[in-house]
Scaffold this active site. Structure first.
Site, PDB file in Angstrom:
ATOM      1  N   ASN A 162       0.847  -1.186   0.000  1.00 28.57           N
ATOM      2  CA  ASN A 162       0.000   0.000   0.000  1.00 28.57           C
ATOM      3  C   ASN A 162       0.887   1.241   0.000  1.00 28.57           C
ATOM      4  OD1 ASN A 162       0.780   0.529   2.712  1.00 28.57           O
ATOM      5  ND2 ASN A 162      -0.919  -0.677   3.506  1.00 28.57           N
ATOM      6  N   ARG A 163       0.282   2.418   0.006  1.00 24.03           N
ATOM      7  CA  ARG A 163       1.064   3.648  -0.141  1.00 24.03           C
ATOM      8  C   ARG A 163       2.092   3.800   0.992  1.00 24.03           C
ATOM      9  NH1 ARG A 163       0.740   8.695  -2.925  1.00 24.03           N
ATOM     10  NH2 ARG A 163       2.735   9.686  -2.508  1.00 24.03           N
ATOM     11  N   GLU A 198       3.345   1.479   2.991  1.00 22.16           N
ATOM     12  CA  GLU A 198       4.366   0.430   2.891  1.00 22.16           C
ATOM     13  C   GLU A 198       5.390   0.748   1.813  1.00 22.16           C
ATOM     14  OE1 GLU A 198       1.497  -3.309   4.334  1.00 22.16           O
ATOM     15  OE2 GLU A 198       1.707  -2.789   2.206  1.00 22.16           O
ATOM     16  N   ASP A 247      -6.157  -8.313   1.267  1.00 21.42           N
ATOM     17  CA  ASP A 247      -6.146  -9.756   0.982  1.00 21.42           C
ATOM     18  C   ASP A 247      -7.027 -10.060  -0.223  1.00 21.42           C
ATOM     19  OD1 ASP A 247      -4.644  -9.949   3.309  1.00 21.42           O
ATOM     20  OD2 ASP A 247      -6.336 -10.570   4.543  1.00 21.42           O
TER      21      ASP A 247
END
Length: 339
Positions: A209-210, A212, A282
């Site tokens: 994600n952004r 991460e 997920d």
């Protein structure tokens, strides 16, 4: 541009023809304790929850396999659980869903990850976690590695689902990537923000994600880089990634495919109603990998993943997206775009 209805239907049809996808990752159970708060405790300034409902749901990497099952894509789950009552609960939940348990390795020295969310209709009051985050002991790591090697023979690809609970090491990540790429199979990574990014070097698909992605770039030596295009280029270059997807929450999804020129593309979010984002990542990686293996381009797979996420964020807790729900969401989206 959103994919055509014909291509979408072809991708969905191919789901049922796929060989199983191997899901390797940290395993656990999500428990939801739901009720109403009508008073404050006389013992301490905390709310008293009057419980009306409780339920258990497969969590962490097990939720990825559960999402694949919901999309009618076969999978095999591989990971470590404890040797406790909650380990038996994991196995029971897997069996209820028709998911195989032969990839599970029991470790008496670990707690099976168990996350209890205490919630009302309007908010989460608290979360209680039971887990062990220590690295695997050598004999357990060896058993996991052996299982993965066996599974690589008859699977279409692998999803490394890293929640930072101690399952993965650099050696294990690199062995999985090497094992599957030598067979020309898809290797996808859903990374943990606490894992050194070089552990994932050489994977086919990386899906942070952004936040991460920013932390991964910082760990690679680039101080607080915020420009999305620069972040994408750094990750692709330094980690030798073929395909990159960065989920952006309400801002959609950014993707880069080095096989198609390496230009960063952004597709908008398709969620028009958000109730709970738990487990949406997920669902996204399950749908994207299924679509890629079914003949979709990365951009087409991104639209499939976006629609699947749009389904689950409208539901309470860690939720699933069925193939029929995915089809209905996509058809409604196309109507809106035509307008």
């Amino acid at each position: 541009m959103i994919l055509t209805s014909d291509k979408f239907e072809k991708i969905l049809f191919n789901f049922q023809t796929l060989k199983p996808i191997l899901v390797v990752g940290d395993l656990g159970v999500d428990k939801y304790t739901f009720g109403d708060v009508k008073r404050i405790s006389p013992e301490a300034p905390v709310p008293v929850l009057e419980v009306t409902k409780e339920w258990n749901k497969l969590g962490l990497a097990a939720n990825v396999s559960d999402n694949l099952m919901s999309l009618e894509v076969p999978s095999t789950l591989c990971g470590v659980i404890g040797d406790d009552s909650r380990a038996s609960l994991v196995e029971s939940l897997l069996e209820e869903r028709g998911l195989k348990t032969w990839g599970l390795v029991r470790d008496p020295s670990r707690h099976t990850t168990y996350k209890e969310r205490v919630t009302t209709a309007t908010q989460q009051i608290c979360r209680v976690d039971y887990e062990t985050k220590d690295p695997l002991q050598e004999d357990i790591a060896r058993r996991v590695s052996t299982r993965i090697q066996e599974f690589s023979v008859n699977h279409s690809g692998v999803i490394i689902e890293d929640y930072g609970k101690g399952l993965f090491s650099e050696a294990l990540c690199q062995k999985i990537i090497k094992e599957f790429k030598e067979k020309n199979l898809l290797v996808a990574v859903d990374p943990s923000r606490s894992t050194p990014p070089l552990w994932y070097k050489g994977t086919t698909l990386l899906k942070p994600n952004r936040l991460e992605s920013e932390l991964m770039v910082e760990a690679l030596g680039y101080f607080k880089e915020k420009k999305l295009e620069t972040i994408a280029n750094i990750l692709v270059e330094k980690l030798q990634v073929e395909k990159l997807v960065i989920t952006l929450g309400a801002d959609g999804m950014a993707m880069l495919d080095t096989k198609l020129g390496g230009d960063l593309k952004i597709i908008p979010t398709v969620a028009n109603e958000v109730f709970d984002v738990s487990g949406a990542g997920d669902t996204t990686i399950a749908a994207i990998c299924s679509a890629l293996l079914s003949g979709a381009t990365l951009e087409e797979a991104g639209w499939v993943g976006n629609c699947a996420a749009g389904v689950v964020v409208k539901k309470r807790g860690t939720a699933l997206c069925s193939k029929e729900e995915l089809r209905e969401y996509f058809q409604n989206l196309r109507k809106v775009i035509k307008q």
